[in-house]
Motif scaffolding. Sequence first.
Motif, PDB file in Angstrom:
ATOM      1  N   UNK A   1       0.819  -1.191   0.000  1.00 27.10           N
ATOM      2  CA  UNK A   1       0.000   0.000   0.000  1.00 27.10           C
ATOM      3  C   UNK A   1       0.858   1.248   0.000  1.00 27.10           C
ATOM      4  N   UNK A   2       1.812   1.316   0.936  1.00 34.66           N
ATOM      5  CA  UNK A   2       2.682   2.490   1.016  1.00 34.66           C
ATOM      6  C   UNK A   2       3.552   2.599  -0.217  1.00 34.66           C
ATOM      7  N   UNK A   3       3.863   1.449  -0.838  1.00 33.78           N
ATOM      8  CA  UNK A   3       4.665   1.438  -2.044  1.00 33.78           C
ATOM      9  C   UNK A   3       3.951   2.185  -3.165  1.00 33.78           C
ATOM     10  N   UNK A   4       2.645   1.940  -3.299  1.00 33.45           N
ATOM     11  CA  UNK A   4       1.876   2.626  -4.344  1.00 33.45           C
ATOM     12  C   UNK A   4       1.761   4.116  -4.062  1.00 33.45           C
ATOM     13  N   UNK A   5       1.598   4.482  -2.803  1.00 30.94           N
ATOM     14  CA  UNK A   5       1.510   5.906  -2.452  1.00 30.94           C
ATOM     15  C   UNK A   5       2.832   6.595  -2.767  1.00 30.94           C
ATOM     16  N   UNK A   6       3.928   5.934  -2.469  1.00 31.11           N
ATOM     17  CA  UNK A   6       5.244   6.504  -2.784  1.00 31.11           C
ATOM     18  C   UNK A   6       5.414   6.655  -4.287  1.00 31.11           C
ATOM     19  N   UNK A   7       4.932   5.685  -5.061  1.00 32.15           N
ATOM     20  CA  UNK A   7       5.021   5.777  -6.525  1.00 32.15           C
ATOM     21  C   UNK A   7       4.188   6.952  -7.050  1.00 32.15           C
ATOM     22  N   UNK A   8       3.040   7.209  -6.431  1.00 34.45           N
ATOM     23  CA  UNK A   8       2.203   8.339  -6.851  1.00 34.45           C
ATOM     24  C   UNK A   8       2.951   9.638  -6.643  1.00 34.45           C
ATOM     25  N   UNK A   9       3.564   9.805  -5.482  1.00 37.25           N
ATOM     26  CA  UNK A   9       4.278  11.044  -5.184  1.00 37.25           C
ATOM     27  C   UNK A   9       5.533  11.187  -6.039  1.00 37.25           C
ATOM     28  N   UNK A  10       6.138  10.089  -6.435  1.00 38.60           N
ATOM     29  CA  UNK A  10       7.340  10.166  -7.257  1.00 38.60           C
ATOM     30  C   UNK A  10       7.016  10.292  -8.744  1.00 38.60           C
ATOM     31  N   UNK A  11       5.748  10.143  -9.112  1.00 39.35           N
ATOM     32  CA  UNK A  11       5.351  10.270 -10.507  1.00 39.35           C
ATOM     33  C   UNK A  11       5.651   9.039 -11.328  1.00 39.35           C
ATOM     34  N   UNK A  12       5.902   7.920 -10.710  1.00 40.30           N
ATOM     35  CA  UNK A  12       6.249   6.690 -11.418  1.00 40.30           C
ATOM     36  C   UNK A  12       5.093   5.704 -11.475  1.00 40.30           C
ATOM     37  N   UNK A  13       3.902   6.116 -11.086  1.00 42.06           N
ATOM     38  CA  UNK A  13       2.788   5.180 -11.041  1.00 42.06           C
ATOM     39  C   UNK A  13       2.416   4.670 -12.432  1.00 42.06           C
ATOM     40  N   UNK A  14       2.461   5.550 -13.450  1.00 42.83           N
ATOM     41  CA  UNK A  14       2.134   5.136 -14.812  1.00 42.83           C
ATOM     42  C   UNK A  14       3.081   4.065 -15.320  1.00 42.83           C
ATOM     43  N   UNK A  15       4.362   4.223 -15.035  1.00 43.76           N
ATOM     44  CA  UNK A  15       5.360   3.232 -15.445  1.00 43.76           C
ATOM     45  C   UNK A  15       5.122   1.908 -14.736  1.00 43.76           C
ATOM     46  N   UNK A  16       4.807   1.987 -13.434  1.00 39.35           N
ATOM     47  CA  UNK A  16       4.566   0.791 -12.643  1.00 39.35           C
ATOM     48  C   UNK A  16       3.346   0.026 -13.152  1.00 39.35           C
ATOM     49  N   UNK A  17       2.257   0.755 -13.443  1.00 41.75           N
ATOM     50  CA  UNK A  17       1.025   0.120 -13.934  1.00 41.75           C
ATOM     51  C   UNK A  17       1.260  -0.493 -15.307  1.00 41.75           C
ATOM     52  N   UNK A  18       2.016   0.185 -16.183  1.00 39.91           N
ATOM     53  CA  UNK A  18       2.301  -0.362 -17.514  1.00 39.91           C
ATOM     54  C   UNK A  18       3.106  -1.661 -17.393  1.00 39.91           C
ATOM     55  N   UNK A  19       4.063  -1.688 -16.474  1.00 40.26           N
ATOM     56  CA  UNK A  19       4.856  -2.903 -16.282  1.00 40.26           C
ATOM     57  C   UNK A  19       3.974  -4.036 -15.754  1.00 40.26           C
ATOM     58  N   UNK A  20       3.041  -3.716 -14.827  1.00 35.62           N
ATOM     59  CA  UNK A  20       2.128  -4.734 -14.317  1.00 35.62           C
ATOM     60  C   UNK A  20       1.230  -5.282 -15.426  1.00 35.62           C
ATOM     61  N   UNK A  21       0.792  -4.421 -16.327  1.00 35.58           N
ATOM     62  CA  UNK A  21      -0.043  -4.885 -17.441  1.00 35.58           C
ATOM     63  C   UNK A  21       0.735  -5.841 -18.341  1.00 35.58           C
ATOM     64  N   UNK A  22       2.002  -5.493 -18.629  1.00 38.23           N
ATOM     65  CA  UNK A  22       2.824  -6.382 -19.461  1.00 38.23           C
ATOM     66  C   UNK A  22       3.025  -7.731 -18.773  1.00 38.23           C
ATOM     67  N   UNK A  23       3.296  -7.702 -17.474  1.00 37.60           N
ATOM     68  CA  UNK A  23       3.477  -8.956 -16.738  1.00 37.60           C
ATOM     69  C   UNK A  23       2.194  -9.785 -16.711  1.00 37.60           C
ATOM     70  N   UNK A  24       1.056  -9.128 -16.515  1.00 37.95           N
ATOM     71  CA  UNK A  24      -0.218  -9.851 -16.498  1.00 37.95           C
ATOM     72  C   UNK A  24      -0.491 -10.491 -17.858  1.00 37.95           C
ATOM     73  N   UNK A  25      -0.160  -9.789 -18.917  1.00 35.93           N
ATOM     74  CA  UNK A  25      -0.357 -10.342 -20.257  1.00 35.93           C
ATOM     75  C   UNK A  25       0.550 -11.553 -20.468  1.00 35.93           C
ATOM     76  N   UNK A  26       1.809 -11.431 -20.066  1.00 32.50           N
ATOM     77  CA  UNK A  26       2.729 -12.557 -20.216  1.00 32.50           C
ATOM     78  C   UNK A  26       2.276 -13.764 -19.394  1.00 32.50           C
ATOM     79  N   UNK A  27       1.810 -13.534 -18.170  1.00 32.19           N
ATOM     80  CA  UNK A  27       1.336 -14.643 -17.339  1.00 32.19           C
ATOM     81  C   UNK A  27       0.086 -15.293 -17.940  1.00 32.19           C
ATOM     82  N   UNK A  28      -0.792 -14.498 -18.530  1.00 33.23           N
ATOM     83  CA  UNK A  28      -1.984 -15.056 -19.167  1.00 33.23           C
ATOM     84  C   UNK A  28      -1.597 -15.942 -20.351  1.00 33.23           C
ATOM     85  N   UNK A  29      -0.631 -15.483 -21.146  1.00 31.22           N
ATOM     86  CA  UNK A  29      -0.165 -16.282 -22.281  1.00 31.22           C
ATOM     87  C   UNK A  29       0.487 -17.571 -21.791  1.00 31.22           C
TER      88      UNK A  29
END
Length: 144
Positions: A1-29
């Motif tokens: 939880x705190x990790x996501x809040x820190x990512x929001x304040x650092x402006x890296x949340x978009x990068x983090x979410x994009x990486x999670x989407x790529x990982x979810x797609x790879x795991x689904x495949x």
Amino acid sequence: MWFLIAKIFQGELGTYVARLKRLATLYAIMAIFAVLLLAFLITALFVYVAAQIGALNAALIASGLCLGVILLLWITTLVVRRTPEKRVQDRMKRDIASVAGTTALSNLPKIFAMARKRKAAALLTPLIAIVGFGIWRMLQNEDE
């Protein structure tokens, strides 16, 4: 939880979410290919057994195995399924047993010290308590 809040304040949340989407797609495949792998292994086993004993016999054996697995899983669900009240009662019994065991172990030195001072009375008291508890449980089980 705190990790996501820190990512929001650092402006890296978009990068983090994009990486999670790529990982979810790879795991689904990977999951799709794992299911295909299992299907091909079962098919290969069926073809091998069919070559050994015939297609009809192999189909009957495969269907019998599937029926057996289904029946086993159904029986397991019947055994495991319990009402919430029963689960609460079981949890309460385990908690009471745990507290009773801890209490008995923590009072063990006191019981031994008392037994050395007054041997007969100290030994009869727990014996009477155990017999009384056994009678109480016996009467309680007869009511059910």
